[in-house]
Structures are given as structure tokens and as C-alpha cells.
Design a protein around this motif. Structure first.
Motif, short mmCIF file in Angstrom:
data_model
loop_
_atom_site.label_atom_id
_atom_site.label_comp_id
_atom_site.label_asym_id
_atom_site.label_seq_id
_atom_site.Cartn_x
_atom_site.Cartn_y
_atom_site.Cartn_z
N ARG B 42 0.79 -1.25 0.00
CA ARG B 42 0.00 0.00 0.00
C ARG B 42 0.82 1.30 0.00
NH1 ARG B 42 -4.40 -0.24 4.54
NH2 ARG B 42 -4.85 1.71 3.49
N PRO B 43 1.51 1.62 -1.08
CA PRO B 43 2.34 2.83 -1.11
C PRO B 43 1.52 4.10 -0.83
CG PRO B 43 1.93 2.01 -3.33
CD PRO B 43 1.44 0.96 -2.39
N GLY B 44 2.01 4.92 0.06
CA GLY B 44 1.29 6.15 0.42
C GLY B 44 -0.03 5.87 1.10
N GLY B 45 -0.25 4.61 1.51
CA GLY B 45 -1.49 4.26 2.21
C GLY B 45 -2.69 4.03 1.30
N GLY B 90 5.89 -0.36 -1.78
CA GLY B 90 5.18 0.39 -0.75
C GLY B 90 5.96 0.22 0.53
N ASN B 91 5.26 -0.11 1.62
CA ASN B 91 5.94 -0.25 2.90
C ASN B 91 6.24 -1.73 3.18
OD1 ASN B 91 6.00 -0.66 5.96
ND2 ASN B 91 6.36 1.53 5.71
N LEU B 94 4.70 -3.31 6.42
CA LEU B 94 3.28 -3.62 6.24
C LEU B 94 3.10 -4.86 5.37
CD1 LEU B 94 0.33 -2.87 6.60
CD2 LEU B 94 0.60 -1.22 4.72
N ASP B 137 12.39 1.37 4.36
CA ASP B 137 11.07 1.87 4.78
C ASP B 137 10.99 2.16 6.26
OD1 ASP B 137 10.33 1.68 2.16
OD2 ASP B 137 9.47 -0.32 2.38
#
Lengths: 235, 235
Positions: B42-45, B90-91, B94, B137
Motif C-alpha cells: 500500500r504505497p502512500g497508504g 510500498g511499505n 506492512l 522503509d
């Protein structure tokens, strides 16, 4: 009551270690003859002894003795009897793992809530927040928890860097990373630019240095706080 | 036998998502009609749906269907029956937490060791290494372990960045961070610059793209490897 200096960085570009903070530190630690240094974060992997020598040299310039916590047979007792404490920067994962392994979280928190003056730089500042979840460091070791001292009611991002509008690099900006943090965590995050520090005196939290700090809250636009501003008016 | 593309980044500056990789991916996934997408990082949420739509749009240009793993009632079965798999960036914390929560580490490793073609970008490349301890990250969540798939016999640092000689910023360089990693960990680290990828075909590991990769080993000077070089001659 708390008496903390939480600095974004130990060193400014072109300066000696702690140089920009020395006048502040002379006053902050007045009344102490010896400072307990916590070298666990080991920047660049240097040894506890080498790191302690670096701190000793800087504090020597303003007339303080420094002793590394690793020089004491009982680190918990060293914290509980310290006149003043300094935790240097480096790797936050390693620092937090070492604090847990040495059962130091509670003694350190209780000591710092009881008027012993404290300096944190970088990783040493990160651990004053609620968790270490806004560190910039690489997860080189697996600490038993990301929970830290909670001496301030928010998280801190040291070495805060504004996005570079000319960058072609596609790695996440600091702001994007903090936005990702807020998908899963509610605490505000104080982005402390290099040269800034937070002065915590009891319940008063004041931004010091020449630069603004950038404040991030979940589901809000980030905003700037000016030097001299009281952060406990924000929280 | 393994059949993996491990890319430093999904996107190059000024290009569309996955654009530079599309010709390679068309061949890599030939024989697949549908690609299973793992959007957990989920990059940037962004949401799983939004992220999957991004992958779907890119793969649509080369004639592949994409379905998100979150669209399946049984994610383990989705992995075990996939024709091809793509894990986006992404993260990494996560992503790894989500893989553990969904009991996907073992099924994913076994599937990818059994000839199912795989694409990883950024965090999706990180997890192919031995551990996630060389991610860039922020630790926004606490995964149950830093151990990852171990599809290659080293760790990867995606988005590898050379030190900027003009920088006045005092945060650690990437090289310093990896040096800290090697104080506590023995695996080599492959620093993959943006635009580079590793092609893994069985036991053959080849550096692709236009740029060198930088290899870090404990207690040695880092060195460069050229495009087209076989990394399994190094290890």
C-alpha cells in the motif's frame, strides 16, 4: 519534572560533534559533574568505547566528565544514580534492542521524569517519543517492541527532510512515509529539521533553533510551527 | 525452478507505472492469462483496490488480466493456484506483516520455487531476500519477524542511492546504513539502483538493466557488478 533536550542531529554540516549545542548544554547540565552516556546506537558500527570518547571530547570542552553506561557493571543502577544522561544517535533499532536487553526502559523513563537532565540526539531523540515507528533507520536487528519512552505525547522524526523538487529518485519522500505511518497509527509526528531541538521543561515543550518544525497529524494537512512556539499548546 | 524478476523500482522518473519493464514482462509472463497481484504494501497508504487498479492498467497494456489477492476468500489457495504473481512496492513492514497474518510466507516460497513466474518491485523485491533488514522503509507496523522468502542467497537494498557528495544533510548515507547492518548480520547485500533488476532462472541470477549494482559484504570493501553479470558466480 522533565528536563530534556531532544535534538534532531548531533552535528551540523561543517561543524564539530555537538558544537552548535554546547552553550545550551553547559546551562542544561549545570550542577552535574559527570554525564552518563548511552552509546548503544553505535553510528556506522563504531564501538561503545570509541563512541564514548567522541562524547567525552565534546563535553570536555564545557567542563563535564563523561562515562559510558557500558563501563558500569550494573547499567540499571548507573541510570538510576546518574546526574545527567545523554543518548547519542546511530541506529534506533539497535538502541531500542539494547535498552530492552538491559531492562533499561522503565528505569530510564522514571529517572527522566524525576528531573535528571537529558540530551538526546537523533536516535536518542526518537526514543523520547511514544514509539520508534518514525525512525529513518534500517531495521538491522529485531527489537522486542517498537514502544519507547513516551516522554512526549507524540512521535518524532529526526533529520526531517523536505521533498527535493528536482529529485528524479522514486524512493518515498519523508512526507509519504509519515503519511503511511498515519494509516495505522494515531499519534502526531513532529518532523525536526537538523539544527532544531525540543526543550521539555515539565509540561512545557518548546521548539528551539532557527528552523520551523513540520507537524503531521492523521487525516490532516501537515503544518509548520515556528521556533519559540510551545508545542504543548498544540497538544 | 525459480523464475523471478526482482526490480529495484516499479517506475522510472517521467515514465508510467512499470513502463520500462513491459517488454520484459510480456515475455516473462507468457503463458499466463491472469496475474495474481499482492497489494499489501500500500504505497502512500492507498487501498488494496486502488493499488490493484494501477497494476491492472499497466498489465492490461500487454494483454494480461490482474486480480488482487484481497479479492479471493482464501489467499493461500489464491497463491497456490496462481499462474503468475506480482508483489508491488510500498511499505515493507506492512507487506511482511500482512504476509505473516495471512500465513502466506511458506505457500508463496513454495509456489515461487515451483516455476510460477514472479515480479517483485521495491518492497516486493525486498521480500525475495533472506530478511527485510535492508529495507529503506519506516517501521510503521511491527511484523512478527523480519525473515522473508530467501529466494536468493543474499539481502537486497532496492532504490539504492549513491552518497551525494554535495549534501549537507547529516542523516546516514545508504552505505553507512548497510555497514551498520553488517555489524550484526553476515549475508551479502545487493544494492540495486533504480532501473536495474535481477533475473532469477533456476540457480542463475543475472543483473539486468543499464546500471551497475553495488555489492556489500561484511568486513570487505563494497564493489560494483556490471549489467549482464551472473551473481551466482559471486555467491
Amino acid at each position: 519534572m522533565k528536563n530534556l533536550i531532544l535534538a534532531s542531529t548531533s552535528t551540523l554540516h561543517g561543524q564539530d560533534y555537538l558544537e552548535y549545542l554546547l552553550p545550551t548544554l553547559k546551562e542544561h547540565f549545570s550542577g552535574c559533574s559527570e554525564i552518563l552516556f548511552i552509546p548503544y546506537a553505535r553510528p556506522g558500527g563504531i564501538s561503545h568505547d570509541t563512541y564514548t570518547d567522541l562524547a567525552r571530547k565534546a563535553f570536555g570542552k564545557i567542563g563535564f566528565q563523561v562515562k559510558g553506561i557500558h563501563e558500569y557493571p550494573d547499567p540499571v543502577k548507573a541510570v538510576r544514580t546518574a546526574q545527567g544522561i545523554f543518548t547519542g544517535g546511530g541506529n534506533t533499532f539497535l538502541l531500542v534492542q539494547s535498552l530492552y536487553q538491559n531492562l533499561l526502559l522503565v528505569p530510564l523513563k522514571e529517572t527522566l521524569e524525576n528531573s535528571v537532565p537529558y540530551l538526546g540526539t537523533s536516535a536518542g531523540t526518537n526514543i523520547a517519543g511514544l514509539t520508534m515507528k518514525t525512525t529513518n533507520d534500517m531495521p538491522i536487528v529485531y527489537p522486542p517492541s517498537f514502544t519507547t519512552l513516551g516522554l512526549v505525547p507524540f512521535n518524532i522524526n529526526p533529520h526531517y527532510l523536505d521533498p527535493n523538487p528536482n529529485s528524479t529518485h522514486k524512493g518515498e519522500t519523508r512526507e509519504t512515509r509519515i503519511k503511511e505511518f498515519h494509516q495505522f497509527n494515531t499519534p502526531p509526528v513532529v518532523g525536526l529539521r537538523e539544527g532544531s531541538w525540543l526543550e521539555v521543561k515539565g509540561k512545557e515543550i518548546t521548539l528551539k533553533g532557527d528552523l520551523n518544525a513540520r507537524i503531521f497529524e492523521a487525516e490532516k494537512e501537515p503544518f509548520e510551527v515556528k521556533p519559540g512556539c510551545s508545542l504543548n499548546q498544540v497538544y
